[in-house]
Structures are given as C-alpha cells and as structure tokens.
Design a protein around this motif. Sequence first.
Motif, PDB file in Angstrom:
ATOM      1  N   GLY A 158       0.696  -1.293   0.146  1.00  0.00           N
ATOM      2  CA  GLY A 158       0.129   0.055  -0.039  1.00  0.00           C
ATOM      3  C   GLY A 158       0.826   1.308  -0.124  1.00  0.00           C
ATOM      4  N   ALA A 159       2.060   1.125  -0.617  1.00  0.00           N
ATOM      5  CA  ALA A 159       3.042   2.345  -0.507  1.00  0.00           C
ATOM      6  C   ALA A 159       3.319   3.071  -1.905  1.00  0.00           C
ATOM      7  CB  ALA A 159       4.130   2.004   0.326  1.00  0.00           C
ATOM      8  N   ARG A 160       2.688   2.307  -2.938  1.00  0.00           N
ATOM      9  CA  ARG A 160       3.040   2.632  -4.088  1.00  0.00           C
ATOM     10  C   ARG A 160       2.819   4.181  -4.577  1.00  0.00           C
ATOM     11  NH1 ARG A 160       2.391  -1.271  -9.485  1.00  0.00           N
ATOM     12  NH2 ARG A 160       3.658   0.064 -10.913  1.00  0.00           N
ATOM     13  N   ALA A 161       3.647   5.092  -4.950  1.00  0.00           N
ATOM     14  CA  ALA A 161       3.493   6.480  -5.161  1.00  0.00           C
ATOM     15  C   ALA A 161       2.956   6.688  -6.530  1.00  0.00           C
ATOM     16  CB  ALA A 161       5.002   7.112  -4.905  1.00  0.00           C
ATOM     17  N   GLU A 162       2.210   7.655  -6.627  1.00  0.00           N
ATOM     18  CA  GLU A 162       1.488   7.736  -8.303  1.00  0.00           C
ATOM     19  C   GLU A 162       2.801   8.331  -8.671  1.00  0.00           C
ATOM     20  OE1 GLU A 162      -1.756  10.819 -10.166  1.00  0.00           O
ATOM     21  OE2 GLU A 162      -1.844  10.471  -8.016  1.00  0.00           O
ATOM     22  N   SER A 163       3.661   9.221  -8.550  1.00  0.00           N
ATOM     23  CA  SER A 163       4.876   9.713  -8.921  1.00  0.00           C
ATOM     24  C   SER A 163       6.216   9.446  -8.158  1.00  0.00           C
ATOM     25  CB  SER A 163       4.751  11.326  -9.113  1.00  0.00           C
ATOM     26  OG  SER A 163       6.041  11.757  -9.680  1.00  0.00           O
TER      27      SER A 163
END
Length: 308
Positions: A105-110
């Motif tokens: 749950g830590a995936r960054a959009e950028s």
Amino acid sequence: MTGLGAVFRPQLPPERLRAIARLADQAGLEELWLWEDCFLEGGISTAAAALAWTERVRVGVGLLPVPLRNVAVTAMEAATLHRLFPGRAILAVGHGVQDWMGQVGARAESPLTLLREHLLALRALLDGERITTDGRYVKLDDVALDWPPEAGVEVLAGATGPRTLRLSGEAASGTVLHAGTPPEGVRRARRLIDEGRESAGRTDPHKVVVYLLTATDATTATTATRATTATRATGPDATARLRAELEAEGLVSVPDLGVAGDAGAVAKAVERLAEAGADTVILQPTADEPDPEGFVRFVATEVRPLVP
C-alpha cells in the motif's frame, strides 16, 4: 583504484550474516553490501549488526525503498549509523520495486517526485540543517536532527531509467546501478548523471557503484592452499547458474552481462566496468551460490590483487 566488494544476498537467512561479515573483515574485503528486498531482511537492522560485528569493512545498503520510509526516520537511522561507525556505512535510497510497493500500500503515483523530495530533504537533514517543506510527499515542519553526523556523508541513489539517472546526478552523492547494467549501460548512465549534475551546477565528486553478477565453481582447496585460501574456477556449473539467473531476470539477451569464470576472468569483467565509468564494482553471487563464505574469500583474496 577501483573499489571492490561483494553482496550478502538476502536469500540467505539472517543468521548467516555474522559469520560472513566477520570473514569479510578478516579477509580484507573492502565493502560488503546488503539489500532491503521485500519481504526478506531489513536494511538498517542488518547493516547495524554487520557493522557491530566487524572492525574495518565498509557496509553498504543498496537500497532503502523510499515509499516505505518517512524521510525523518531515514535520516535518524542513517545519522545513528554514521556516528556509531564513522566512515563505514554506505546508504542508498531508491524507488523500490513498484509491485512490492503496491503490495504494502505504499506505491507512489509519481515515484520520481517522491525520490526527489526524499533525497533533497535527507541530504539537508544529514548536513545538520533545520528544514520545513510542504512537498507532494515529503512534509516536514521545523525538523532537525539532534545528532547529525559529525562529518559530511554520502547519500547514494539507485537509478535505472533516464529521468532517475539525471535526478541522481542532480540530487545524490552517487549512483547505484543494478546487475543488469553492462559496460555500455554504465557509459550511458554516466552521461545522463552528468547531465543532471550540470543542470544543478554540481561540481563535487559523484561515485558510481555497479553490481556485477558473478558465478564461479564451488570452492576447491588444494593441500598447499587449504590453510590460507581457496581456488575457484569456471565450469559448466558456474556457466549454467549464471545463465539461469539471467534468464530468470529476463536479461539473457543483453550482451556482455555478468561473468562466469576464475579470478582472472572476473577481474577483466570488473576492469571493463571501471573503464566504462564505474568507481566501485560489487560482485553479486547468484541466488543459488553454493558457498557464500568461499565467494567472499574469493573476492577479497583472489580477485582484488588482479584489479588495479
């Protein structure tokens, strides 16, 4: 002189680290590198243990995934290691594997924006600055370390793509390139890093560290060498293990990647990377390396004397 080291792969259980770290120290290995791969072993915890068990070997973590870490925590842990073990800790940060970041749950959009903000804040905190920033991902309100490192420290970045390589040149002290980087890839990376350095007006040194996937046969000791060192050579097993790992990573078609051979062959592969722009080459054993201790001894006592 080209720096040389070896990887303790986290496919080994953590309890193997103590013996290998001590062996690395005793054998004269310059750098022992650790990974924080999900969901294996923690980078800071293993680095602290390895540093405490040894006296002289430098211990690198390549790399700490920034989506998992608040930058203040990264700075606190990095500063603590550098004060406890001056000059011996090497830390790199990076995007992390995006699928793994999604799993927690830590995936960054950028990811690039996150890494830029993390690098700039981390370097400032480790330099003893008090900072307030309200970025897209990094938000700090009047934060400073009570115990910053007593001397300036390097902050390296793991990088692969063009934009991240330019960012590393702009905002990091050095760059870590993975084992899928052949000599021509190192040259390309250097050019992109230099573009970033030029855009930021950077003139300080920028170290490039490259992993080299390396396979040799299982250690064989003769009567004459049993008490001191061991000899490792190339053979069908080493070649097959190297090819299997490259196939598993989808890299088998990349020319001039990895090396299967004796100390002479490995040293030549290291030199090719150094000529392409690598300052330090870290030999990465295959995940199924049958003798991790022998591999570390091989790097320190057989390969090192052959590398300028």
